[in-house]
Scaffold this active site. Structure first.
Site, PDB file in Angstrom:
ATOM      1  N   HIS A   6       0.831  -1.204   0.000  1.00  0.00           N
ATOM      2  CA  HIS A   6       0.000   0.000   0.000  1.00  0.00           C
ATOM      3  C   HIS A   6       0.868   1.258   0.000  1.00  0.00           C
ATOM      4  O   HIS A   6       1.301   1.723   1.050  1.00  0.00           O
ATOM      5  CB  HIS A   6      -0.898  -0.043   1.257  1.00  0.00           C
ATOM      6  CG  HIS A   6      -1.897   1.065   1.376  1.00  0.00           C
ATOM      7  ND1 HIS A   6      -3.195   0.853   1.804  1.00  0.00           N
ATOM      8  CD2 HIS A   6      -1.815   2.397   1.157  1.00  0.00           C
ATOM      9  CE1 HIS A   6      -3.852   1.986   1.845  1.00  0.00           C
ATOM     10  NE2 HIS A   6      -3.030   2.951   1.454  1.00  0.00           N
ATOM     11  N   GLU A  21     -10.261   4.352   8.498  1.00  0.00           N
ATOM     12  CA  GLU A  21      -9.161   5.300   8.720  1.00  0.00           C
ATOM     13  C   GLU A  21      -9.761   6.605   9.255  1.00  0.00           C
ATOM     14  O   GLU A  21      -9.573   6.968  10.404  1.00  0.00           O
ATOM     15  CB  GLU A  21      -8.403   5.542   7.397  1.00  0.00           C
ATOM     16  CG  GLU A  21      -7.274   6.555   7.526  1.00  0.00           C
ATOM     17  CD  GLU A  21      -6.756   7.071   6.169  1.00  0.00           C
ATOM     18  OE1 GLU A  21      -7.499   7.033   5.162  1.00  0.00           O
ATOM     19  OE2 GLU A  21      -5.597   7.542   6.136  1.00  0.00           O
ATOM     20  N   HIS A  80       0.744   4.958  -2.393  1.00  0.00           N
ATOM     21  CA  HIS A  80       0.206   5.748  -3.514  1.00  0.00           C
ATOM     22  C   HIS A  80       1.382   6.384  -4.240  1.00  0.00           C
ATOM     23  O   HIS A  80       2.165   7.119  -3.618  1.00  0.00           O
ATOM     24  CB  HIS A  80      -0.725   6.835  -2.990  1.00  0.00           C
ATOM     25  CG  HIS A  80      -1.852   6.305  -2.155  1.00  0.00           C
ATOM     26  ND1 HIS A  80      -3.113   6.100  -2.661  1.00  0.00           N
ATOM     27  CD2 HIS A  80      -1.898   5.906  -0.858  1.00  0.00           C
ATOM     28  CE1 HIS A  80      -3.891   5.615  -1.701  1.00  0.00           C
ATOM     29  NE2 HIS A  80      -3.182   5.485  -0.596  1.00  0.00           N
ATOM     30  N   HIS A 103      -9.907   1.357   0.927  1.00  0.00           N
ATOM     31  CA  HIS A 103      -9.607   2.128   2.139  1.00  0.00           C
ATOM     32  C   HIS A 103     -10.866   2.186   2.996  1.00  0.00           C
ATOM     33  O   HIS A 103     -11.931   2.596   2.516  1.00  0.00           O
ATOM     34  CB  HIS A 103      -9.223   3.556   1.777  1.00  0.00           C
ATOM     35  CG  HIS A 103      -7.838   3.742   1.251  1.00  0.00           C
ATOM     36  ND1 HIS A 103      -7.381   3.118   0.128  1.00  0.00           N
ATOM     37  CD2 HIS A 103      -6.802   4.492   1.719  1.00  0.00           C
ATOM     38  CE1 HIS A 103      -6.113   3.496  -0.087  1.00  0.00           C
ATOM     39  NE2 HIS A 103      -5.743   4.320   0.864  1.00  0.00           N
TER      40      HIS A 103
HETATM   41  N1  ADE Z   1      -4.867   8.826  -0.783  1.00  0.00           N
HETATM   42  C1  ADE Z   1      -3.578   8.938  -0.466  1.00  0.00           C
HETATM   43  N2  ADE Z   1      -3.372   8.668   0.830  1.00  0.00           N
HETATM   44  C2  ADE Z   1      -4.583   8.374   1.359  1.00  0.00           C
HETATM   45  C3  ADE Z   1      -5.039   8.004   2.643  1.00  0.00           C
HETATM   46  N3  ADE Z   1      -4.214   7.877   3.695  1.00  0.00           N
HETATM   47  N4  ADE Z   1      -6.361   7.805   2.812  1.00  0.00           N
HETATM   48  C4  ADE Z   1      -7.209   7.922   1.783  1.00  0.00           C
HETATM   49  N5  ADE Z   1      -6.835   8.269   0.556  1.00  0.00           N
HETATM   50  C5  ADE Z   1      -5.524   8.488   0.345  1.00  0.00           C
HETATM   51 ZN    ZN Z   2      -3.736   4.909   1.317  1.00  0.00          ZN
END
Ligand code: ADE
Ligand code: ZN
Length: 324
Positions: free
Chosen positions: A8, A189, A10, A186
């Protein structure tokens, strides 16, 4: 060195402030509002997303993405990482006028160059942005499903979890699943346990990005363990984004002790002053994992990787058998 794997990260979130400044200089952009003293500046998740978009807007060619991906993966390999899945966003590419095909070709070229130099294996997880709404996420899924690049092996959804409901995205995830892509999303969070439960019920992922706020509901923790759902946990991200106050109150160890499959990931490393190696250090220093336990985390990641069986077998071989 402990062997590592990452599920994970990005790719646009892996751009260092120095590289963003170099791209900005080429394109005559001013980043003084978002980079101060060599560090990204944002105060909350919404601002973070804006900074992320601004940085992504500076990557405009296939070669920009080939270089970024190559540099990120070779730096991972130098830290003992054997396997990496990068999250990509065709929406971000299109916003700069780069075709999704050229974007993926650049990413794939970076992965292949890094592999030939270091041996690191890389795969691509196409993602849609939740705050872009169901139609945009469906478009991202359809691109990944219709243009089967051999390195695109999964589909996910990132972005603002406070917006929309998982059921709004069921069709997008069905398209991706029917195309044979691995599924991650996701959840848990910015929102709590119900968001994780809704994601499981409506989107049927094998893995959850973060998922850490499942800790708010013991029955959900038991369900994650029973169903073998893998959590892509990003400790530094969680602390900097204030999902938890400090590492001592982070649920990584509790989830692991409850039998949930947990992995370590860097999410958007320079934004959180982190790296994959730093996440492993955090797990050692704050969650009490020794070398064997950290290697077991890597094994969990390899078993949960969205890759073919042959690649998985080769990675298992590189990590070696657990000590008995
Ligand atoms: N895009 C990049 N980082 C993210 C994160 N921590 N939560 C949701 N979308 C994201
Ligand atoms: Zn993420």
């Amino acid at each position: 060195m402990v062997p590592k794997a990452e599920l994970h990260c990005h790719i646009e979130g892996a751009v260092s402030p120095a590289l963003a400044q170099a791209q900005a200089a080429r394109h005559g952009a001013d980043l003084s509002a978002i980079i101060v003293d060599g560090a990204y500046q944002w105060a909350d998740f919404t601002q973070f997303l804006h900074v992320y978009d601004k940085v992504a807007s500076l990557f405009r060619t296939r070669e920009d993405y080939a270089r970024l991906t190559h540099d990120y993966l070779t730096s991972l390999a130098a830290d003992g990482c054997l396997y990496s899945e990068i999250f990509i966003s065709t929406d971000h590419a299109e916003q700069t006028g780069l075709s999704p095909h050229a974007y993926v070709d650049g990413l794939a070229e970076g992965i292949e160059r890094a592999k030939s130099e270091t041996g690191i294996e890389g795969r691509i997880i196409a993602t849609g942005l939740r705050h872009g709404g169901p139609e945009a996420v469906e478009r991202a899924a359809r691109f990944a499903a219709d243009n089967r690049h051999p390195l695109i092996t999964g589909f996910g959804m990132a972005g603002d979890e406070r917006m929309h409901h998982p059921k709004d995205f069921a069709r997008a995830f069905d398209i991706a699943r029917h195309a044979g892509l691995g599924i991650t999303v996701h959840a848990g969070e910015l929102m709590g346990a119900q968001s994780v439960r809704d994601a499981l019920d409506h989107l049927r992922p094998e893995r959850i990005g973060h998922g850490v706020r499942a800790i708010e509901d013991p029955a959900l923790v038991a369900r994650l363990a029973e169903e073998g759902i893998v959590l892509e946990i990003c400790p530094a991200s969680n602390i900097v984004l204030q999902v938890f106050a400090d590492y001592e109150s982070h649920p990584f160890a509790t989830l692991r002790d409850a039998g949930v499959k947990v992995t370590l990931n860097s999410d958007d490393p320079p934004h959180f002053h982190s790296s994959l190696a730093n996440e492993y250090r955090i797990a050692r220093d704050h969650f009490g994992l020794d070398d064997d336990a950290l290697t077991a985390i890597t094994r969990t990641a390899i078993e949960a990787a969205f890759c073919d069986d042959e690649t998985r077998a080769a990675l298992r071989e590189k990590i070696g058998s657990p000590a008995i």
